[in-house]
Design a protein around this motif. Sequence first.
Motif, PDB file in Angstrom:
ATOM      1  N   GLY A 241       0.815  -1.210   0.000  1.00  0.00           N
ATOM      2  CA  GLY A 241       0.000   0.000   0.000  1.00  0.00           C
ATOM      3  C   GLY A 241       0.849   1.261   0.000  1.00  0.00           C
ATOM      4  N   ALA A 242       1.974   1.229   0.720  1.00  0.00           N
ATOM      5  CA  ALA A 242       2.875   2.382   0.739  1.00  0.00           C
ATOM      6  C   ALA A 242       3.572   2.551  -0.605  1.00  0.00           C
ATOM      7  CB  ALA A 242       3.902   2.219   1.857  1.00  0.00           C
ATOM      8  N   VAL A 243       3.893   1.440  -1.263  1.00  0.00           N
ATOM      9  CA  VAL A 243       4.510   1.506  -2.584  1.00  0.00           C
ATOM     10  C   VAL A 243       3.524   2.123  -3.585  1.00  0.00           C
ATOM     11  CG1 VAL A 243       5.501   0.177  -4.485  1.00  0.00           C
ATOM     12  CG2 VAL A 243       5.991  -0.476  -2.124  1.00  0.00           C
ATOM     13  N   ILE A 244       2.270   1.691  -3.504  1.00  0.00           N
ATOM     14  CA  ILE A 244       1.232   2.241  -4.391  1.00  0.00           C
ATOM     15  C   ILE A 244       1.085   3.742  -4.173  1.00  0.00           C
ATOM     16  CG2 ILE A 244      -1.251   2.249  -4.855  1.00  0.00           C
ATOM     17  CD1 ILE A 244      -1.178  -0.793  -4.158  1.00  0.00           C
ATOM     18  N   ALA A 245       1.051   4.160  -2.909  1.00  0.00           N
ATOM     19  CA  ALA A 245       0.899   5.583  -2.595  1.00  0.00           C
ATOM     20  C   ALA A 245       2.086   6.388  -3.111  1.00  0.00           C
ATOM     21  CB  ALA A 245       0.746   5.767  -1.092  1.00  0.00           C
ATOM     22  N   SER A 246       3.293   5.839  -2.965  1.00  0.00           N
ATOM     23  CA  SER A 246       4.495   6.547  -3.408  1.00  0.00           C
ATOM     24  C   SER A 246       4.517   6.691  -4.933  1.00  0.00           C
ATOM     25  CB  SER A 246       5.737   5.799  -2.926  1.00  0.00           C
ATOM     26  OG  SER A 246       6.906   6.479  -3.300  1.00  0.00           O
ATOM     27  N   LEU A 247       4.184   5.613  -5.641  1.00  0.00           N
ATOM     28  CA  LEU A 247       4.139   5.681  -7.106  1.00  0.00           C
ATOM     29  C   LEU A 247       3.068   6.665  -7.573  1.00  0.00           C
ATOM     30  CD1 LEU A 247       4.557   1.944  -8.165  1.00  0.00           C
ATOM     31  CD2 LEU A 247       6.110   3.817  -8.691  1.00  0.00           C
ATOM     32  N   THR A 248       1.940   6.664  -6.900  1.00  0.00           N
ATOM     33  CA  THR A 248       0.842   7.558  -7.278  1.00  0.00           C
ATOM     34  C   THR A 248       1.252   9.011  -7.129  1.00  0.00           C
ATOM     35  OG1 THR A 248      -0.783   5.890  -6.604  1.00  0.00           O
ATOM     36  CG2 THR A 248      -1.553   8.166  -6.804  1.00  0.00           C
TER      37      THR A 248
ATOM     38  N   ARG B 242       4.338  10.164  -7.172  1.00  0.00           N
ATOM     39  CA  ARG B 242       5.504  10.495  -7.984  1.00  0.00           C
ATOM     40  C   ARG B 242       5.145  10.772  -9.444  1.00  0.00           C
ATOM     41  NH1 ARG B 242      11.089   9.912  -7.715  1.00  0.00           N
ATOM     42  NH2 ARG B 242      10.680  10.523  -5.569  1.00  0.00           N
ATOM     43  N   ARG B 243       4.068  10.175  -9.945  1.00  0.00           N
ATOM     44  CA  ARG B 243       3.777  10.232 -11.371  1.00  0.00           C
ATOM     45  C   ARG B 243       2.753  11.303 -11.729  1.00  0.00           C
ATOM     46  NH1 ARG B 243       3.767   3.696 -12.656  1.00  0.00           N
ATOM     47  NH2 ARG B 243       6.008   3.431 -12.271  1.00  0.00           N
ATOM     48  N   ASP B 244       2.927  11.860 -12.918  1.00  0.00           N
ATOM     49  CA  ASP B 244       1.941  12.781 -13.462  1.00  0.00           C
ATOM     50  C   ASP B 244       0.784  11.970 -14.040  1.00  0.00           C
ATOM     51  OD1 ASP B 244       3.588  14.957 -12.871  1.00  0.00           O
ATOM     52  OD2 ASP B 244       4.640  14.782 -14.795  1.00  0.00           O
ATOM     53  N   ALA B 245      -0.432  12.374 -13.752  1.00  0.00           N
ATOM     54  CA  ALA B 245      -1.623  11.684 -14.236  1.00  0.00           C
ATOM     55  C   ALA B 245      -1.519  10.173 -14.011  1.00  0.00           C
ATOM     56  CB  ALA B 245      -1.867  11.991 -15.716  1.00  0.00           C
ATOM     57  N   PRO B 246      -1.360   9.736 -12.771  1.00  0.00           N
ATOM     58  CA  PRO B 246      -1.167   8.306 -12.509  1.00  0.00           C
ATOM     59  C   PRO B 246      -2.384   7.468 -12.891  1.00  0.00           C
ATOM     60  CG  PRO B 246      -1.570   9.486 -10.469  1.00  0.00           C
ATOM     61  CD  PRO B 246      -1.407  10.531 -11.533  1.00  0.00           C
ATOM     62  N   ASP B 247      -2.120   6.297 -13.467  1.00  0.00           N
ATOM     63  CA  ASP B 247      -3.155   5.340 -13.820  1.00  0.00           C
ATOM     64  C   ASP B 247      -3.180   4.275 -12.731  1.00  0.00           C
ATOM     65  OD1 ASP B 247      -4.381   2.928 -14.852  1.00  0.00           O
ATOM     66  OD2 ASP B 247      -4.245   3.794 -16.857  1.00  0.00           O
ATOM     67  N   ARG B 248      -4.233   4.235 -11.920  1.00  0.00           N
ATOM     68  CA  ARG B 248      -4.253   3.344 -10.763  1.00  0.00           C
ATOM     69  C   ARG B 248      -4.148   1.877 -11.179  1.00  0.00           C
ATOM     70  NH1 ARG B 248      -4.968   2.755  -5.504  1.00  0.00           N
ATOM     71  NH2 ARG B 248      -6.155   0.980  -4.697  1.00  0.00           N
ATOM     72  N   GLU B 249      -4.855   1.474 -12.205  1.00  0.00           N
ATOM     73  CA  GLU B 249      -4.805   0.075 -12.623  1.00  0.00           C
ATOM     74  C   GLU B 249      -3.403  -0.310 -13.089  1.00  0.00           C
ATOM     75  OE1 GLU B 249      -7.175  -2.195 -12.185  1.00  0.00           O
ATOM     76  OE2 GLU B 249      -8.185  -0.564 -11.130  1.00  0.00           O
ATOM     77  N   GLU B 250      -2.754   0.605 -13.780  1.00  0.00           N
ATOM     78  CA  GLU B 250      -1.385   0.344 -14.240  1.00  0.00           C
ATOM     79  C   GLU B 250      -0.440   0.217 -13.051  1.00  0.00           C
ATOM     80  OE1 GLU B 250       1.449   3.407 -16.173  1.00  0.00           O
ATOM     81  OE2 GLU B 250       0.477   2.404 -17.864  1.00  0.00           O
ATOM     82  N   ILE B 251      -0.608   1.084 -12.069  1.00  0.00           N
ATOM     83  CA  ILE B 251       0.243   1.047 -10.871  1.00  0.00           C
ATOM     84  C   ILE B 251       0.001  -0.235 -10.085  1.00  0.00           C
ATOM     85  CG2 ILE B 251       0.596   2.111  -8.600  1.00  0.00           C
ATOM     86  CD1 ILE B 251       0.273   4.832  -9.992  1.00  0.00           C
TER      87      ILE B 251
END
Length: 294
Positions: free
Chosen positions: A166-173, A175-184
């Motif tokens: 969950g922390a990895v998901i939050a960090s990637l979200t 960090r990225r511009d226009a994050p795609d949740r399904e892709e993450i």
Amino acid sequence: MRDPRMSAIGKGLRRRGRLMAQAVSPPRRTLDAMPAPRQAADGYIAPRAQRLVESPVFVLSSVRSGSTLLRVLLNSHSRIRAPHEMHLRTLHVHLSREFTGDAMQALDLDKDELEHVLWDRVLHLELERSGKDVIVDKTPPNTLIWPRLHRCWPNARYILLLRHPGAVIASLTDRRDAPDREEILAEVLGYAEKLEEARLGLDAHVITYEELTAEPEKTTRGVCDYLGVPWESAMLEYGSKDHGTYRPQLGDWSSTIKSGRIQPARTADPMAELPPRLAELARAWGYPDGAPPR
């Protein structure tokens, strides 16, 4: 009779068309940039050549799991060289002529083993330049090819660095511009599955990012014991050492790592629900009920 000059011109135009099409095509985005190993047409598999570095150390982790922090802590040790991400898996050998494979086979080599020899030489060169005797590669995508690393270096050592998904998901979200949740989610799951394979299949030293930041001395002492080197207090003062430039593609480049201080791990939102498989893996890694540590 067809004019040979016109035939040559036609071939040139077709070739130019293919090159232009390749140039404008978007790059493929996959977790693992390494193509699948290609066996020779006759099924030949080369024997393993002698390695210059018999027992390198690989940090296996997901992206956004604190591997750069672990790298600089280890690199601060007088005997450990932990350079920036080396991306060995994207370093390939190209056999440009049909007979090149036959020539290499006569030397007991194939494409995979040539790449292994090249990877080994890169590690050895970096180790020699550093004047140290233990080398650590912390490139996160190595996690995706750990079976090939194990095949290349049967005596390699592994540090598994886990972090709550969950922390990895939050960090990637973040960090990225226009994050795609399904892709993450798919990316984090891909790393998590390979980490679990490695955890079950390798005799590895397992730590978590949460304990590394909460108890850095205890955690780094355990890592040093695993690597067979004495612990050094200077490891915790990584900001006083030169670890090269922090920049994209070579590791974390955030203000947190640039601060030179070990900072508390950011936890995941306790209300954020994980997909079932990620929750299952989180529990297997010691996070109760798949929930972030409090």
